[in-house]
Design an enzyme around this catalytic site. Structure first.
Site, PDB file in Angstrom:
ATOM      1  N   LYS A  45      95.140 -75.998  83.125  1.00  0.00           N
ATOM      2  CA  LYS A  45      96.194 -76.961  83.470  1.00  0.00           C
ATOM      3  C   LYS A  45      96.773 -77.593  82.202  1.00  0.00           C
ATOM      4  O   LYS A  45      97.993 -77.732  82.062  1.00  0.00           O
ATOM      5  CB  LYS A  45      95.635 -78.049  84.402  1.00  0.00           C
ATOM      6  CG  LYS A  45      95.398 -77.536  85.817  1.00  0.00           C
ATOM      7  CD  LYS A  45      94.641 -78.527  86.681  1.00  0.00           C
ATOM      8  CE  LYS A  45      94.317 -77.897  88.041  1.00  0.00           C
ATOM      9  NZ  LYS A  45      93.468 -78.738  88.892  1.00  0.00           N
ATOM     10  N   GLN A  89      90.270 -84.253  88.554  1.00  0.00           N
ATOM     11  CA  GLN A  89      89.764 -82.934  88.945  1.00  0.00           C
ATOM     12  C   GLN A  89      88.593 -83.084  89.927  1.00  0.00           C
ATOM     13  O   GLN A  89      87.635 -83.797  89.656  1.00  0.00           O
ATOM     14  CB  GLN A  89      89.324 -82.170  87.683  1.00  0.00           C
ATOM     15  CG  GLN A  89      88.836 -80.768  87.940  1.00  0.00           C
ATOM     16  CD  GLN A  89      89.928 -79.832  88.475  1.00  0.00           C
ATOM     17  OE1 GLN A  89      91.079 -79.882  88.043  1.00  0.00           O
ATOM     18  NE2 GLN A  89      89.581 -78.996  89.426  1.00  0.00           N
ATOM     19  N   ASP A 112      98.937 -84.407  92.610  1.00  0.00           N
ATOM     20  CA  ASP A 112      98.193 -83.492  93.479  1.00  0.00           C
ATOM     21  C   ASP A 112      98.621 -83.672  94.940  1.00  0.00           C
ATOM     22  O   ASP A 112      98.283 -82.850  95.786  1.00  0.00           O
ATOM     23  CB  ASP A 112      96.684 -83.762  93.367  1.00  0.00           C
ATOM     24  CG  ASP A 112      95.983 -82.757  92.464  1.00  0.00           C
ATOM     25  OD1 ASP A 112      96.527 -81.646  92.300  1.00  0.00           O
ATOM     26  OD2 ASP A 112      94.907 -83.087  91.946  1.00  0.00           O
TER      27      ASP A 112
END
Ligand code: NAP
Length: 272
Positions: A45, A89, A112
């Site tokens: 990422k 994460q 997200d």
């Protein structure tokens, strides 16, 4: 390939944004502990961020960090004007309250799309940040001119990050949607009637050719590590002979997920 095409387009837009605003779009990534898979995802990422011209702020926290310290970091990122998007994460170590931590990310920085506010907006078909994997699948369907309105769509899996938002996006696009899960009966019959099947179960070889009608569209979200390497949920060899469009694993949905994270971060910056 759509993911590469979108990233190239995004890179040009980000260059323009960064030049006009005199600042770089920023994405903060928080990772707790040493889970090897999470470390790889985060590395990918960050690399992808830098390739499109974002500034990345990586925070590697020790696995035994307290809830209070982790919350302090997320709060400071929420206030930091250099940070347009925040990603924590998952999974987090068991002693941390993931929902509470994610809840501290302001909806406008929730790239997200996991926050209650963004999930609620999706439910209401209002503008918000949408979970990256299902959002990427919608882009793939659009790119390949797959008709969604009026179709029978079956989503296999009901997780908060894939199955449920996928079902809402398809419903908002006027499909008739059936969501299946581990307690669903007559799965084969339900799938056999589907024009579009999205499989997010996490079991190799789960979708077999006898579950798929001729000409159906099959989207494979699964990422399963087997002796033969990475594979999806779908028996690609046999299912691909019957359907009109199918996504492979690796490839297909996976590269779109990171692309949509970049896209969401860009949207977060533009809309702030
Ligand atoms: P998850 O949270 O484990 O959800 C799996 C879903 O599958 C659950 O809803 C479960 O039902 C359902 N299920 C399990 N067995 C079933 C059965 N026999 N029949 C019907 N449904 C069944 O997984 P997830 O996070 O959604 O991820 C799913 C897969 O996608 C995984 O392989 C993951 O690695 C992959 N993934 C890929 C990407 C990507 O970028 N390509 C992104 C995210 C996830 P219950 O709810 O009843 O337990």
């Amino acid at each position: 390939m759509l993911a590469a095409e979108m990233r190239a387009q995004l890179k040009r837009k980000v260059e323009t944004y960064n030049t006009e605003k005199g600042r770089n779009i920023g994405l903060a990534v928080v990772i707790v502990g040493n889970d090897p898979a999470s470390q790889i995802y985060v590395r990918n990422k960050i690399k992808a961020c830098e390739e499109v011209g974002f500034k990345s702020f990586a925070h590697y926290l020790p696995g035994d960090i307290s809830q209070r310290r982790a919350e302090e970091l997320v709060r400071s990122l929420a206030e930091d004007t250099a940070v347009d998007g925040i990603l924590v994460q998952l999974p987090l170590p068991g002693h941390l309250n993931a929902q509470k931590l994610l809840g501290l990310i302001p909806a406008e920085k929730d790239v997200d799309g996991f926050s209650a506010e963004n999930c609620g907006k999706l439910l209401l078909n209002e503008k918000g940040l949408v979970s990256c994997t299902p959002f990427g699948i919608m882009k793939l369907l659009e790119k390949y001119n797959i008709k969604i309105a009026g179709s029978n769509a079956v989503v296999l899996g009901r997780s908060n990050i894939v199955g449920k938002p996928m079902a809402m996006l398809l419903l908002n696009a006027d499909a008739t949607v059936t969501v299946c899960h581990s307690k669903t009966k007559n799965l084969k019959d339900i799938c056999s009637a589907a024009d579009i099947i999205v499989s997010a179960v996490g079991k190799a070889g789960f979708v077999t050719a006898d579950m798929v009608k001729d000409g159906a569209v099959v989207i494979d979200v699964g990422m399963n590590r087997t002796d033969k390497g990475l594979c999806g949920d779908v028996d690609f060899e046999n299912v691909s002979k019957k359907c009109s469009y199918i996504t492979p694993v690796p490839g297909g949905v996976g590269p779109m997920t990171i692309t949509m994270l970049l896209y969401n971060t860009y949207l977060a910056a533009v809309d702030r």
